[in-house]
Design a protein around this motif. Structure first.
Motif: not given
Length: 207
Positions: A43-54, A92-96
């Motif tokens: 529940n503490r995780r921000q979940g804001t990690q993101s990278a681009k797909t092809r 990885p994409k932003p997620r809850d």
């Protein structure tokens, strides 16, 4: 029914206190403790990690070379995950990450955490914890008197600005109220220091 000594801020025993067995003397459920800690950290995780797909990486619209006859491997875009500067496979994409535990599991986890501190002789009951003014030096002395000069969680029953500010700058020391108490903080500290009034409030809530 478990019994604990009650100390004053000088570290001297002033009385004894009987604890309710259905809060501080249950059988510790290790799996429930694990689930509660895992839930809190998730529940503490921000979940804001993101990278681009092809498909999201800039460029790569043109086929780099013709399909056949060059002697090189066939490629359709320079932004393929196989290429340097290409997209990320399964990016990885932003997620809850948060989720909820059942109320009964939360209660059992809290009781197990409290019982584990009693069983390990890491729970210290103080008759009263009050300071006239915020003094970090005085709080350090109190913790030393209570043999809790490492990682300690101090639990008070009501807001006391002097206590909160005195403990704020001590490394490894954290303060909490009865209504903000949680399993992770209890297990993450070596000593669990709680006032007599706070013990009674905890018993009222979890008995």
């Amino acid at each position: 029914m478990p019994k604990l000594a009650v100390y004053n801020v000088s570290g001297q025993q002033v009385s004894e206190m009987e604890l309710q067995e259905n809060v501080f003397g249950i059988e510790v459920n290790q799996h429930v403790l694990y689930e509660a800690v895992k839930n809190q950290l998730a529940n503490r995780r921000q979940g804001t990690q993101s990278a681009k797909t092809r498909s999201e990486v800039r460029g790569g619209g043109r086929k780099p070379w013709k399909q056949k006859g060059t002697g090189r491997a066939r490629h359709g875009t320079i932004r393929s995950p196989l290429w340097v500067g290409g997209g990320v496979t399964f990016a990885p994409k932003p997620r809850d990450y948060s989720y909820t535990l059942p109320k009964k599991v939360k209660r059992l986890a809290m009781k197990s955490a409290l019982t584990s501190k009693v069983n390990a002789n890491e729970m210290v009951v103080v008759d009263e914890l009050s300071l006239e003014a915020p003094k970090t030096k005085e709080m350090v002395a109190i913790l030393k008197n209570l043999n809790a000069d490492k990682k300690a969680l101090i639990v008070i029953d009501e807001k006391n600005e002097a206590v909160l500010r005195s403990a704020k700058n001590i490394p490894g020391v954290q303060t909490a109220f009865v209504n903000t108490l949680n399993v992770y903080d209890i297990l993450n500290h070596d000593k669990f220091i709680i006032t007599k009034d706070a013990v009674q409030k905890v018993e009222e809530v979890y008995a």
